[in-house]
Design a protein around this motif. Structure first.
Motif, short mmCIF file in Angstrom:
data_model
loop_
_atom_site.label_atom_id
_atom_site.label_comp_id
_atom_site.label_asym_id
_atom_site.label_seq_id
_atom_site.Cartn_x
_atom_site.Cartn_y
_atom_site.Cartn_z
N LEU A 225 11.88 14.95 36.70
CA LEU A 225 10.99 13.77 37.46
C LEU A 225 9.93 13.51 36.56
N MET A 226 10.97 13.24 35.47
CA MET A 226 10.77 11.57 34.20
C MET A 226 11.28 10.20 34.98
N GLY A 227 11.89 10.52 35.66
CA GLY A 227 12.49 9.45 36.29
C GLY A 227 11.23 8.73 37.42
N SER A 228 11.25 9.59 38.01
CA SER A 228 9.90 9.14 39.09
C SER A 228 8.77 8.66 38.45
N ASN A 229 9.01 9.36 37.31
CA ASN A 229 7.27 8.48 37.46
C ASN A 229 6.91 7.50 36.78
N ILE A 230 8.90 6.74 36.50
CA ILE A 230 8.75 5.37 35.26
C ILE A 230 8.70 4.16 36.13
N ILE A 231 10.06 4.60 37.60
CA ILE A 231 10.53 3.68 38.34
C ILE A 231 9.75 3.20 39.27
N ILE A 232 8.25 3.39 39.17
CA ILE A 232 7.64 3.32 40.03
C ILE A 232 6.89 1.68 39.39
N VAL A 233 6.42 1.97 38.44
CA VAL A 233 6.27 1.07 37.48
C VAL A 233 7.65 0.05 37.71
N VAL A 234 8.02 0.42 36.91
CA VAL A 234 9.70 -0.56 36.46
C VAL A 234 10.09 -1.24 37.70
N PHE A 235 9.67 -0.99 39.17
CA PHE A 235 9.84 -2.23 40.02
C PHE A 235 8.51 -3.19 40.29
N ALA A 236 7.93 -2.35 40.14
CA ALA A 236 6.09 -3.37 39.62
C ALA A 236 6.54 -4.69 38.42
N VAL A 237 7.69 -4.35 37.61
CA VAL A 237 8.09 -5.56 36.54
C VAL A 237 9.42 -6.15 36.87
N VAL A 238 9.76 -6.14 38.07
CA VAL A 238 10.61 -6.66 38.09
C VAL A 238 10.07 -7.59 39.50
N VAL A 239 9.21 -7.28 40.27
CA VAL A 239 8.86 -7.89 41.00
C VAL A 239 7.96 -9.28 40.83
#
Ligand SMILES: Nc1ncnc2c1ncn2[C@@H]1O[C@H](COP(=O)(O)OP(=O)(O)OP(=O)(O)O)[C@@H](O)[C@H]1O
Ligand SMILES: [Mg+2]
Lengths: 295, 233
Positions: A225-239
């Motif tokens: 689950l290491m990816g699902s923790n960080i990816i939400i933040v990364v989507f915010a970065v992309v936005v």
């Protein structure tokens, strides 16, 4: 003790460093997302899972085959990139003619499947992955003690990000990619195999996520689950950065990592949400993102 | 003279909308053929169908003996067809040079960069500016130049003079005559009748998705009444 803004400089620099390290992962991951979105118009929800797969390739290569960190850094993007190419060719490419929502749903389903499968095989708990001997220890910079591995993560991420930026902005292949982003049909009519280009681009994005995963393994441990923790933040970065801008994704990644670190110093309670607050403000003032072109 | 491009019974659709209804057309090696027709009659669709950009087609398209209709889009250019679209298709995120170098060389015999720059001197001066900073005429020249580099045997040219000043139109006419002297085959779509009469060897008139007339340039004056009637010029 030296103070800065009423805070010991040690603590201040330490948080900036943590921010830069997080920012290194944000930059690598949002870069991959931007590369994929730019050409495929797919929001790759499987990006976090591909990051996790990269870390697992490193872990399993070590445990099963005795392959060390340095080889894993090359092997993981190749394996995950090849897997990405296979997925794009056999499944994702069938969805391009449909509404973009289908690509998003598909990659979301793929992420759940990959994470579920890995959890079933390896359990949910994190497994340690030792940093290579050459990168253990720390150096004293005077104002702070820098763990060598963390310095390496920042350096490696910078190198990879700049290399990808140069590939896209400065080479002939990059010019072809940019042209295909603007008008894929015309580019294909010139005799360029655009479907192949899409496959390679998806593989490149997935490979970047895998590199981030290997870099992260010694810091965050390896878990399904290491990816699902960080990816939400990364989507915010992309936005915040603006979808599809290469340099925007990179710069925003580091900036928001540092912003998060600084918030930990001055107002720790807000550090988990500061990126989302920034995202909300950017969405209100500049909906296309800091580096995005207004439609 | 041998037939280079043969189109027979070509039908084409945009989704459900049936636009070409059995187009027949032959183009000989080295010839410049012009398709005339009012707006919306299917001229652009004919070129896009030959190139393979419009995919929903039936009938026959053969080029240099190869069945073009069955090819994926990225193969038609390799067979020797080059397409210059009506909207020119210059890429905004690419410099003039990058635009020029974008299409891969598909056969020997294409123009060298020096030949291209002597044919289109304006492009040389603007090599490093972004593609869309060019004037309309320069964009048209760039769109043609980048195909001429590739060694394509047959140029599909959609309304090259549209919206351009007379002096630029003359320059494009000179380029087309130069291409003819080099043996290039050209399928030209044009509404500018006077321009077409100076460069074309033969004409097709298109009406509602079919070719209704075909005649050589020598019969142009004899056909004036029919042309005024069908083209409304
Ligand atoms: N992308 C599209 N989708 C649906 N219909 C289209 C599309 N492009 C063209 N058409 C229709 O197909 C018909 C033929 O269009 P086409 O562009 O081939 O005409 P044309 O002869 O090139 O006209 P013009 O002189 O205005 O360029 C028209 O009725 C047009 O409305
Ligand atoms: Mg047209």
């Amino acid at each position: 003790m030296t103070m800065i803004f009423g805070i010991p400089i040690q603590a201040f620099m330490g948080q900036i460093l943590i921010g830069l390290i997080n920012g290194s992962f944000y930059a690598l991951l949002s870069l991959g997302l931007a590369v994929i979105f730019g050409l495929l118009r797919v929001i790759n929800f499987a990006h976090g899972a591909q990051y996790m797969l990269g870390a697992f390739v490193a872990l399993l290569a070590l445990n099963w085959l005795g392959i060390n960190y340095w080889f894993a850094l090359i092997l993981a993007p190749l394996v995950v990139g090849a897997f990405g190419a296979l997925v794009e060719r056999t499944m994702l490419s069938r969805l391009y003619q449909l509404d973009h929502l289908y690509g998003l749903l598909f990659t979301f389903g793929l992420a759940l499947t990959l994470e579920g499968t890995m959890r079933w095989y390896f359990g949910a708990s994190g497994q340690p992955y030792a940093a290579p001997a050459a990168l253990t220890g720390a150096v004293n910079l005077g104002f702070m003690v820098l763990p060598i591995y963390r310095g390496w993560v920042i350096l490696a991420s910078l190198i990879v990000c700049l290399a990808v930026w140069a590939l896209i902005e400065k080479t002939r292949l990059g010019a072809t990619l940019r042209a295909a982003t603007e008008n894929p049909t015309l580019v294909q009519s010139f005799g360029i195999n655009v479907p192949m280009l899409l496959t390679l681009t998806y593989a490149l994005g997935a490979g970047l996520a895998a590199i981030a995963g290997v870099l992260a393994a010694p810091i965050y441990q390896v878990s399904p689950l290491m990816g699902s923790n960080i990816i939400i933040v990364v989507f915010a970065v992309v936005v915040v950065g603006g979808m599809g801008s290469i340099m925007g994704a990179i710069v925003t990644g580091y900036l928001l990592g540092v912003a998060e670190g600084l918030t930990k110093v001055f107002y720790p309670e807000a550090s988990n949400i500061v990126i989302f607050v920034i995202m909300a403000i950017v969405l209100i003032l500049r909906p296309a993102g800091l580096f995005g072109k207004e439609a | 003279m041998s037939t280079l491009l043969n189109v027979a019974g070509l039908n084409a659709w945009y989704g459900e909308s049936h636009v070409l209804h059995g187009v027949n057309m032959q183009v000989n090696e080295g010839e410049t053929v012009c398709i005339l027709g009012r707006n919306g009659m299917g001229k652009t669709t004919t070129l896009r169908s030959i190139m393979g950009i419009v995919r929903k087609r039936t009938g026959q398209i053969t080029f240099a003996g190869q069945d073009v209709l069955a090819m994926p889009l990225h193969r038609t250019a390799r067979a020797g067809l080059g397409f210059v679209p009506e909207e020119r298709g210059i890429f905004a995120t690419l410099s003039v040079d990058e635009n020029l170098m974008l299409p891969p060389v598909v056969a020997p015999g294409g123009m060298t960069l020096d030949e291209i720059y002597s044919l289109f001197p304006n492009l040389r001066e603007r090599r490093n500016s972004p593609g869309t900073k060019l004037s309309g005429g320069e964009q048209q020249m760039l769109a043609m130049a980048r195909i001429l580099r590739t060694g394509a045997r047959c140029l599909l040219l959609d309304e090259p003079t549209e919206g351009l000043a007379p002096v630029i139109i003359d320059a494009i006419g000179a380029v087309l005559r130069e291409l003819k002297a080099r043996g290039m085959t050209v399928v030209l779509v044009e509404q500018n009748f006077r321009f077409a009469s100076r460069v074309a060897d033969r004409f097709y008139v298109m009406d509602h998705g079919v070719m209704t007339h075909e005649f050589p340039v020598g019969e142009l004056n004899a056909r004036m009444d029919m042309l005024h009637e069908t083209l409304g010029v």
